[in-house]
Design an enzyme around this catalytic site. Structure first.
Site, PDB file in Angstrom:
ATOM      1  N   PRO A 326       0.560  -1.209   0.243  1.00 34.06           N
ATOM      2  CA  PRO A 326      -0.157   0.019   0.092  1.00 34.06           C
ATOM      3  C   PRO A 326       0.741   1.260  -0.043  1.00 34.06           C
ATOM      4  O   PRO A 326       0.181   2.580  -0.088  1.00 34.06           O
ATOM      5  CB  PRO A 326      -0.986   0.100   1.458  1.00 34.06           C
ATOM      6  CG  PRO A 326       0.247  -0.818   2.315  1.00 34.06           C
ATOM      7  CD  PRO A 326       0.708  -1.884   1.289  1.00 34.06           C
ATOM      8  N   THR A 327       2.368   1.040   0.008  1.00 32.55           N
ATOM      9  CA  THR A 327       3.041   2.254   0.183  1.00 32.55           C
ATOM     10  C   THR A 327       3.415   3.017  -1.017  1.00 32.55           C
ATOM     11  O   THR A 327       3.068   2.893  -2.138  1.00 32.55           O
ATOM     12  CB  THR A 327       4.423   1.950   0.800  1.00 32.55           C
ATOM     13  OG1 THR A 327       5.078   0.995   0.100  1.00 32.55           O
ATOM     14  CG2 THR A 327       4.198   1.331   2.351  1.00 32.55           C
ATOM     15  N   CYS A 328       3.627   4.302  -0.802  1.00 39.77           N
ATOM     16  CA  CYS A 328       4.047   5.220  -1.863  1.00 39.77           C
ATOM     17  C   CYS A 328       5.464   5.046  -2.091  1.00 39.77           C
ATOM     18  O   CYS A 328       6.186   6.049  -2.600  1.00 39.77           O
ATOM     19  CB  CYS A 328       3.538   6.794  -1.470  1.00 39.77           C
ATOM     20  SG  CYS A 328       3.550   7.771  -2.908  1.00 39.77           S
ATOM     21  N   ASP A 329       5.794   4.007  -2.457  1.00 36.47           N
ATOM     22  CA  ASP A 329       7.172   3.618  -2.798  1.00 36.47           C
ATOM     23  C   ASP A 329       7.257   2.569  -3.919  1.00 36.47           C
ATOM     24  O   ASP A 329       6.497   1.544  -4.063  1.00 36.47           O
ATOM     25  CB  ASP A 329       8.019   2.885  -1.622  1.00 36.47           C
ATOM     26  CG  ASP A 329       9.567   2.849  -1.856  1.00 36.47           C
ATOM     27  OD1 ASP A 329       9.646   2.136  -2.689  1.00 36.47           O
ATOM     28  OD2 ASP A 329      10.183   3.416  -1.292  1.00 36.47           O
ATOM     29  N   ASN A 370       5.789   5.520   5.833  1.00 37.37           N
ATOM     30  CA  ASN A 370       4.552   5.889   5.117  1.00 37.37           C
ATOM     31  C   ASN A 370       3.428   6.242   6.317  1.00 37.37           C
ATOM     32  O   ASN A 370       2.216   6.517   5.883  1.00 37.37           O
ATOM     33  CB  ASN A 370       3.967   5.474   4.194  1.00 37.37           C
ATOM     34  CG  ASN A 370       4.588   5.696   2.755  1.00 37.37           C
ATOM     35  OD1 ASN A 370       4.213   5.450   1.606  1.00 37.37           O
ATOM     36  ND2 ASN A 370       5.703   6.365   2.824  1.00 37.37           N
TER      37      ASN A 370
END
Length: 380
Positions: A326-329, A370
């Site tokens: 789910p992370t912005c990575d 995050n």
């Protein structure tokens, strides 16, 4: 998934993402290994899952513990393990950690270089030490051969030097790699170590122990050999190498004991088509979960460990997917190349389970990358 975990998830529906571990299953695996390899002392690799309920159960069963840090030693002591049943098995240790372990009564330490040997002589005088040999890790899905171990020739010199430094050159060790899928790896490693063992004994050392390391696998998506296949191969190799004069034997299982005792329950955050939805293939389908590589699934790096998924729509029509966290990575992708197929009806908000996640998942999760909270853990 054990029936106990299935009942817990159905009755409690704990918030996701979470790890649920059946401690009774860990005891079953411990007894299974003890029966299959009765001449070996079991040193549980604490790093696989250091949760107090796990350590307490194993300590009560009489297990010994392989620790990678002072903190793991302390956890083992708190769980009820005597210091005499703890090995400081990391070959990379701070001098302060060695001194602290020695003061607590730990007397067994690993090493693989001159510099570490000097630290042991300085901070843990008189201790039993064992040298880790570099062996092939072919067949392992999580290799460990680049960072640890030394050559046979160097190990010989190190063990002789250990005696000169006032240490007890107790034994030799190796590790064939985590999630080892072939029995050949153990047979080759035992043959290699046995020659050095004999050579050192002839040189006058009172060498007494061979540490077979860990590596026994857990079944994930693909079948793996059963434990009796590994232990039969080990027994044959030991007999061929040592005859009836077997040394003391140590094994360091981690994943094997706790892997299939745990299940991660996760929520589907998004199911989407990447690319042109009007194209012939409808665009690539991506499934995003509320747990990813930074939430505990670090062993999916390189798609090395391939977990099995359970969904509410199993048995229905499936299609290829990429699976991500789910992370912005951009690195937070679990599987893109391993031909995962999930049900076409799988939708946002539904729960899925990742099976056999009892090993390493809880300790690999980040603190709050995050802003996501660490993985919740439930031991039942």
């Amino acid at each position: 998934m054990t029936p106990k975990i299935a009942r817990y998830l159905a009755a409690q529906a704990p918030a996701t993402p979470c790890l649920v571990v059946d401690v009774d299953r860990i005891e079953e695996r411990y007894q299974e290994l003890r029966a299959a390899l009765p001449l070996a002392r079991i040193y549980y690799a604490v790093k696989a899952n250091p949760a107090p309920p796990v350590l307490q159960r194993l300590a009560a069963l009489g297990s010994s513990f392989d620790a990678a840090s002072w903190e793991e030693i302390d956890l083992s002591l708190q769980a009820g393990a005597p210091a005499s049943r703890i090995s400081f098995g990391n070959t990379i240790k701070k001098g302060s950690a060695i001194a602290r372990a020695h003061a607590a009564g730990v007397s067994m330490f690993a090493f693989d270089c001159d510099e570490e040997l000097d630290k042991l002589a300085r901070h843990a005088p008189g201790s039993r030490v064992y040298c880790r040999i570099l062996v092939e890790n072919a067949g392992a899905e999580w290799p460990l051969s680049r960072k640890f171990g030394t050559t046979v020739a160097h190990a010989r010199a190190l063990m002789l030097r250990a005696q000169d430094l006032g240490l007890d050159p107790f034994g030799l060790s190796f590790h064939v790699g985590s999630q080892q899928t072939t029995t050949d790896a153990y047979e080759a490693a035992i043959g290699k170590v046995a020659m050095l063992f004999t050579d050192l004994a002839q040189a006058g050392l009172d060498i007494r122990m061979v540490n077979l390391g860990g590596g026994f696998p857990t079944r994930y998506r693909d079948d793996v050999p059963e434990i009796d296949q590994f232990t039969s191969a080990i027994a044959r190799a030991l007999t061929a190498a040592f005859g009836n004069a077997l040394p003391e034997l140590v094994v360091e299982p981690g994943r094997f004991l706790v892997g299939d005792a745990g299940v991660v329950s996760s929520e589907v955050v998004l199911v989407s088509r990447r690319g042109d939805s009007t194209a012939a293939n409808g665009g690539k389908r991506w499934v995003y979960l509320d747990i990813g590589r930074f939430g505990g699934l670090a062993e999916t790096e390189g798609e090395s460990i391939r977990y099995q998924f359970r969904t509410p729509h199993d048995g229905g029509s499936t299609g290829p997917v990429a699976i991500a966290g789910p992370t912005c990575d951009g690195a937070d992708i679990l599987y893109e190349r391993s031909d995962y197929r999930l049900p076409l009806d799988l939708a946002c908000g539904e729960r899925v389970e990742l099976l056999s996640t009892g090993a390493y998942v809880s300790t690999y999760c980040s603190t709050r990358f995050n802003g996501f909270a660490p993985l919740a853990e439930h031991y039942i």
